[in-house]
Write a protein that holds these residues in place. Structure first.
Motif, PDB file in Angstrom:
ATOM      1  N   GLU A 125       0.840  -1.192   0.000  1.00 54.16           N
ATOM      2  CA  GLU A 125       0.000   0.000   0.000  1.00 54.16           C
ATOM      3  C   GLU A 125       0.879   1.249   0.000  1.00 54.16           C
ATOM      4  OE1 GLU A 125      -3.853  -1.819   2.407  1.00 54.16           O
ATOM      5  OE2 GLU A 125      -2.699  -0.165   3.238  1.00 54.16           O
ATOM      6  N   ARG A 126       0.232   2.355  -0.334  1.00 54.87           N
ATOM      7  CA  ARG A 126       0.944   3.625  -0.324  1.00 54.87           C
ATOM      8  C   ARG A 126       1.362   3.964   1.104  1.00 54.87           C
ATOM      9  NH1 ARG A 126      -1.452   8.693  -3.653  1.00 54.87           N
ATOM     10  NH2 ARG A 126      -1.644   6.979  -5.143  1.00 54.87           N
ATOM     11  N   GLY A 127       2.639   4.249   1.296  1.00 51.08           N
ATOM     12  CA  GLY A 127       3.157   4.510   2.626  1.00 51.08           C
ATOM     13  C   GLY A 127       3.863   5.854   2.732  1.00 51.08           C
ATOM     14  N   PHE A 128       3.838   6.394   3.915  1.00 50.91           N
ATOM     15  CA  PHE A 128       4.439   7.704   4.199  1.00 50.91           C
ATOM     16  C   PHE A 128       5.954   7.657   4.058  1.00 50.91           C
ATOM     17  CE2 PHE A 128       4.850  11.784   6.193  1.00 50.91           C
ATOM     18  CZ  PHE A 128       5.957  11.694   7.017  1.00 50.91           C
ATOM     19  N   VAL A 129       6.509   8.717   3.466  1.00 51.55           N
ATOM     20  CA  VAL A 129       7.957   8.847   3.348  1.00 51.55           C
ATOM     21  C   VAL A 129       8.452  10.056   4.132  1.00 51.55           C
ATOM     22  CG1 VAL A 129       9.896   9.190   1.768  1.00 51.55           C
ATOM     23  CG2 VAL A 129       7.972   7.729   1.088  1.00 51.55           C
ATOM     24  N   ALA A 130       7.881  11.228   3.832  1.00 54.38           N
ATOM     25  CA  ALA A 130       8.338  12.456   4.484  1.00 54.38           C
ATOM     26  C   ALA A 130       7.288  13.535   4.314  1.00 54.38           C
ATOM     27  CB  ALA A 130       9.665  12.912   3.893  1.00 54.38           C
ATOM     28  N   SER A 131       7.317  14.507   5.224  1.00 59.72           N
ATOM     29  CA  SER A 131       6.407  15.642   5.112  1.00 59.72           C
ATOM     30  C   SER A 131       7.115  16.907   5.543  1.00 59.72           C
ATOM     31  CB  SER A 131       5.141  15.424   5.944  1.00 59.72           C
ATOM     32  OG  SER A 131       5.461  15.386   7.327  1.00 59.72           O
ATOM     33  N   ILE A 132       6.539  18.024   5.128  1.00 55.38           N
ATOM     34  CA  ILE A 132       7.094  19.331   5.484  1.00 55.38           C
ATOM     35  C   ILE A 132       5.937  20.303   5.637  1.00 55.38           C
ATOM     36  CG2 ILE A 132       7.430  19.978   3.047  1.00 55.38           C
ATOM     37  CD1 ILE A 132      10.051  21.397   3.982  1.00 55.38           C
ATOM     38  N   THR A 133       6.028  21.131   6.648  1.00 54.93           N
ATOM     39  CA  THR A 133       4.961  22.087   6.890  1.00 54.93           C
ATOM     40  C   THR A 133       4.969  23.205   5.845  1.00 54.93           C
ATOM     41  OG1 THR A 133       6.410  23.225   8.455  1.00 54.93           O
ATOM     42  CG2 THR A 133       4.838  21.632   9.359  1.00 54.93           C
ATOM     43  N   SER A 134       3.904  23.966   5.843  1.00 58.26           N
ATOM     44  CA  SER A 134       3.722  24.990   4.818  1.00 58.26           C
ATOM     45  C   SER A 134       4.854  26.010   4.789  1.00 58.26           C
ATOM     46  CB  SER A 134       2.385  25.697   5.021  1.00 58.26           C
ATOM     47  OG  SER A 134       2.314  26.251   6.330  1.00 58.26           O
ATOM     48  N   GLY A 151       7.883  25.320   5.889  1.00 60.16           N
ATOM     49  CA  GLY A 151       9.140  24.610   5.736  1.00 60.16           C
ATOM     50  C   GLY A 151       9.920  24.437   7.016  1.00 60.16           C
ATOM     51  N   THR A 152       9.341  24.825   8.130  1.00 60.85           N
ATOM     52  CA  THR A 152      10.103  24.805   9.382  1.00 60.85           C
ATOM     53  C   THR A 152      10.125  23.445  10.065  1.00 60.85           C
ATOM     54  OG1 THR A 152       8.127  25.592  10.534  1.00 60.85           O
ATOM     55  CG2 THR A 152       9.738  27.247   9.835  1.00 60.85           C
ATOM     56  N   ILE A 153       9.133  22.613   9.790  1.00 58.52           N
ATOM     57  CA  ILE A 153       9.055  21.315  10.451  1.00 58.52           C
ATOM     58  C   ILE A 153       9.006  20.220   9.393  1.00 58.52           C
ATOM     59  CG2 ILE A 153       7.719  19.835  12.004  1.00 58.52           C
ATOM     60  CD1 ILE A 153       6.635  22.384  13.301  1.00 58.52           C
ATOM     61  N   THR A 154       9.859  19.229   9.561  1.00 57.51           N
ATOM     62  CA  THR A 154       9.884  18.073   8.667  1.00 57.51           C
ATOM     63  C   THR A 154       9.715  16.798   9.478  1.00 57.51           C
ATOM     64  OG1 THR A 154      12.297  17.955   8.785  1.00 57.51           O
ATOM     65  CG2 THR A 154      11.344  19.229   6.977  1.00 57.51           C
ATOM     66  N   ASP A 155       9.309  15.760   8.804  1.00 59.75           N
ATOM     67  CA  ASP A 155       9.097  14.474   9.449  1.00 59.75           C
ATOM     68  C   ASP A 155       9.440  13.400   8.438  1.00 59.75           C
ATOM     69  OD1 ASP A 155       6.239  12.822  11.071  1.00 59.75           O
ATOM     70  OD2 ASP A 155       8.405  12.590  11.339  1.00 59.75           O
ATOM     71  N   TYR A 156       9.970  12.274   8.931  1.00 59.64           N
ATOM     72  CA  TYR A 156      10.423  11.215   8.041  1.00 59.64           C
ATOM     73  C   TYR A 156       9.996   9.854   8.559  1.00 59.64           C
ATOM     74  CZ  TYR A 156      13.503  14.846   6.224  1.00 59.64           C
ATOM     75  OH  TYR A 156      13.996  16.003   5.672  1.00 59.64           O
ATOM     76  N   ALA A 157       9.752   8.962   7.641  1.00 66.27           N
ATOM     77  CA  ALA A 157       9.574   7.566   8.012  1.00 66.27           C
ATOM     78  C   ALA A 157      10.917   7.018   8.487  1.00 66.27           C
ATOM     79  CB  ALA A 157       9.067   6.773   6.815  1.00 66.27           C
ATOM     80  N   ASP A 158      10.865   6.087   9.412  1.00 68.28           N
ATOM     81  CA  ASP A 158      12.105   5.506   9.924  1.00 68.28           C
ATOM     82  C   ASP A 158      12.940   4.881   8.807  1.00 68.28           C
ATOM     83  OD1 ASP A 158      10.679   4.318  13.078  1.00 68.28           O
ATOM     84  OD2 ASP A 158      11.498   6.263  12.505  1.00 68.28           O
ATOM     85  N   SER A 159      12.275   4.362   7.805  1.00 72.87           N
ATOM     86  CA  SER A 159      12.973   3.659   6.733  1.00 72.87           C
ATOM     87  C   SER A 159      13.852   4.571   5.882  1.00 72.87           C
ATOM     88  CB  SER A 159      11.960   2.938   5.836  1.00 72.87           C
ATOM     89  OG  SER A 159      11.035   3.863   5.299  1.00 72.87           O
ATOM     90  N   VAL A 160      13.592   5.873   5.901  1.00 72.81           N
ATOM     91  CA  VAL A 160      14.370   6.808   5.082  1.00 72.81           C
ATOM     92  C   VAL A 160      15.102   7.840   5.917  1.00 72.81           C
ATOM     93  CG1 VAL A 160      12.768   6.511   3.168  1.00 72.81           C
ATOM     94  CG2 VAL A 160      12.509   8.483   4.697  1.00 72.81           C
ATOM     95  N   LYS A 161      14.858   7.857   7.213  1.00 73.25           N
ATOM     96  CA  LYS A 161      15.457   8.861   8.076  1.00 73.25           C
ATOM     97  C   LYS A 161      16.981   8.767   8.021  1.00 73.25           C
ATOM     98  CE  LYS A 161      13.048   9.616  11.654  1.00 73.25           C
ATOM     99  NZ  LYS A 161      12.366   9.441  12.953  1.00 73.25           N
ATOM    100  N   GLY A 162      17.618   9.907   7.857  1.00 73.92           N
ATOM    101  CA  GLY A 162      19.072   9.930   7.757  1.00 73.92           C
ATOM    102  C   GLY A 162      19.585   9.767   6.343  1.00 73.92           C
ATOM    103  N   ARG A 163      18.706   9.341   5.428  1.00 71.76           N
ATOM    104  CA  ARG A 163      19.119   9.150   4.031  1.00 71.76           C
ATOM    105  C   ARG A 163      18.376  10.085   3.080  1.00 71.76           C
ATOM    106  NH1 ARG A 163      17.849   4.700   1.456  1.00 71.76           N
ATOM    107  NH2 ARG A 163      16.035   4.135   2.751  1.00 71.76           N
TER     108      ARG A 163
END
Length: 127
Positions: free
Chosen positions: A43-52, A54-66
């Motif tokens: 299924e479609r899964g979350f990778v990363a997001s960024i607020t409007s 640009g100050t806050i970002t979030d990452y899936a554990d699978s891609v964090k750091g890369r």
């Protein structure tokens, strides 16, 4: 909001790609942006997001750091820089947009809560 994703391609493991998503039709800076991906038979899964802003970002554990998500509000574009790519990163990558609210209690890891989608760009990583 109309979204157009680009930048996918075929790379070897360890390589890098930079995905872009160009937005049009609404005020881009009013929208949070995200990247999701759909791997074969998943299924479609979350990778990363960024607020409007640009100050806050979030990452899936699978891609964090890369991976690094960023945006240029002057150019109505969001980016996803992906480094040290692995075969498991092979997927169709989609950019999504969601209107930004001062208080938002939606589960932003759920693709159903993102309102607008681009057409997807294919990333293939070979071992």
């Amino acid at each position: 909001v109309q979204l157009q994703a680009s930048g996918g391609g075929s790379v070897q493991a360890g390589g890098s790609l930079r995905l872009s998503c160009a937005a049009s039709g609404r005020t881009f800076s009013n929208y949070n942006m995200a990247w999701f991906r759909r791997a074969p038979r998943k299924e479609r899964g979350f990778v990363a997001s960024i607020t409007s802003s640009g100050t806050i970002t979030d990452y899936a554990d699978s891609v964090k750091g890369r991976s690094t998500i960023s945006r240029d509000n002057a150019k109505n574009t969001v980016f996803l820089q992906m480094d040290s790519l692995k075969p498991d990163d092979t997927a169709v990558y989609y950019c999504g947009a969601r209107r930004a609210y001062s208080r938002d209690f939606a589960d932003l890891y759920n693709s159903l809560n993102w309102n607008y989608w681009g057409q997807g760009t294919l990333v293939t990583v070979s071992s």
